[in-house]
Design an enzyme around this catalytic site. Structure first.
Site, PDB file in Angstrom:
ATOM      1  N   PRO A   2      38.491  38.721  45.644  1.00 42.60           N
ATOM      2  CG  PRO A   2      39.989  39.653  47.073  1.00 42.60           C
ATOM      3  CD  PRO A   2      40.019  38.600  46.036  1.00 42.60           C
ATOM      4  CD  GLU A   3      34.746  40.404  40.662  1.00 41.36           C
ATOM      5  OE1 GLU A   3      33.986  41.397  40.347  1.00 41.36           O
ATOM      6  OE2 GLU A   3      34.818  39.373  40.709  1.00 41.36           O
ATOM      7  CE  LYS A  54      38.740  44.282  40.513  1.00 37.60           C
ATOM      8  NZ  LYS A  54      39.225  43.494  39.651  1.00 37.60           N
ATOM      9  NE  ARG A 254      41.713  36.655  34.282  1.00 33.63           N
ATOM     10  CZ  ARG A 254      43.017  35.991  34.027  1.00 33.63           C
ATOM     11  NH1 ARG A 254      43.185  34.829  33.509  1.00 33.63           N
ATOM     12  NH2 ARG A 254      43.970  36.865  34.304  1.00 33.63           N
TER      13      ARG A 254
END
Length: 264
Positions: A2-3, A54, A254
């Site tokens: 979730p962003e 967030k 990432r």
DNA sequence: ATTGCTTCCTGAGCGC
DNA sequence: TGCGCTCAGGAAGCAA
């Protein structure tokens, strides 16, 4: 994962269900999920529901603040009737009408912070500007990027610069801005910085309009998927629209996706 | 001040 | 069928 758009989708979804509803209790099913003991707290009614970066922020009529971060795999699922506890349930918010919000989280990076007084939450204080606000503008961002040697991708992921961006949306924003994620932040020109601001607002708005991106775990409060994964242009893609193979690199640990032809 | 690495955690996917 | 390995990554904490 979730962003901002996923968190906003959850806030939008929850609001009509829980606003003004009275919280009976909060139960922790996995130790460490909640920062405090929930025993004996008088919560009161939900008076507001907001997003900052967030984080989901719930305030109540009895001055309790509940701050939820979903981490990597956290979900909030609202159920009016409960048959059994869901998989990987870490905590539950129980309302007096017996409806519940299940906080499910496979990888347990998600956390709930409860404050019964006007305690300032450190993480919120350090947070950068909201991407939709007028404060996220050329003057602000160019000042943040000035003299920085870290790659633009890393700086955009930094929550103290801009709040709410994560790996997926930073990849998409830089692709639409035609900027290579490896570029040194301080060396971007005026047009590129301006384009990043413009594209950030556009991508996030589109993603919210499509209820967020479900690449793996993200679910809306009814346990349904978002749809923005159908509109991604680089993240986890093999080919760019231009026909060039998308390149995948590791940056700051990432996976980073970019088109070597479109992004300079 | 900035940057970059490690840690937390579990399940999916893959090669053998 | 199952074992071991890699990968997914938000953010705190720490070292350089």
């Amino acid at each position: 994962m979730p962003e901002l758009p996923e968190v906003q989708t959850i806030v939008n979804g929850l609001e009509p269900y829980i606003l003004q509803k009275e919280i009976d209790r909060i139960i922790e099913y996995r130790q460490g999920t909640i920062n405090t003991s929930c025993q004996g707290i008088a919560f009161g009614r939900v008076s507001s529901l907001d997003r900052r970066g967030k984080y989901i922020i719930i305030k109540t009529s009895k001055a309790v603040t509940i701050i939820i971060h979903l981490g990597m795999t956290g979900k909030l699922i609202y159920k009016k009737q409960v048959k059994k506890i869901s998989d990987h349930c870490r905590a539950v918010i129980v309302f007096t009408d017996q409806s519940r919000i299940f906080f499910d989280d496979v990888r347990t990076f998600g956390k709930i912070h409860i404050f019964t007084h006007n305690v300032t939450f450190k993480a919120l204080g350090k947070m950068g500007v909201e991407p939709f606000s007028d404060d996220f503008n050329y003057v602000y961002l160019s000042d943040k990027l000035k003299n920085r040697k870290a790659p633009i991708k890393n700086v955009l992921m930094n929550q103290s610069v801009v709040a709410g961006l994560g790996n997926i949306y930073v990849s998409e924003i830089l692709h639409r801005s035609h900027v290579d994620p490896r570029r040194i932040s301080g060396k971007l020109n005026k047009e590129e910085v301006g384009e990043i601001i413009t594209q950030t607002k556009i991508v996030l708005r589109e993603a919210i309009a499509h209820n967020g991106t479900s690449v793996s775990d993200f679910r809306r409060i009814e346990d349904k998927k978002g749809e923005f994964q159908n509109f991604l242009r680089v993240y986890q893609k093999d080919y760019c629209n231009c026909g060039t193979a998308i390149q995948r690199n590791k940056m700051a640990g990432r996976s980073t996706y970019f088109c070597p032809r479109c992004q300079k």
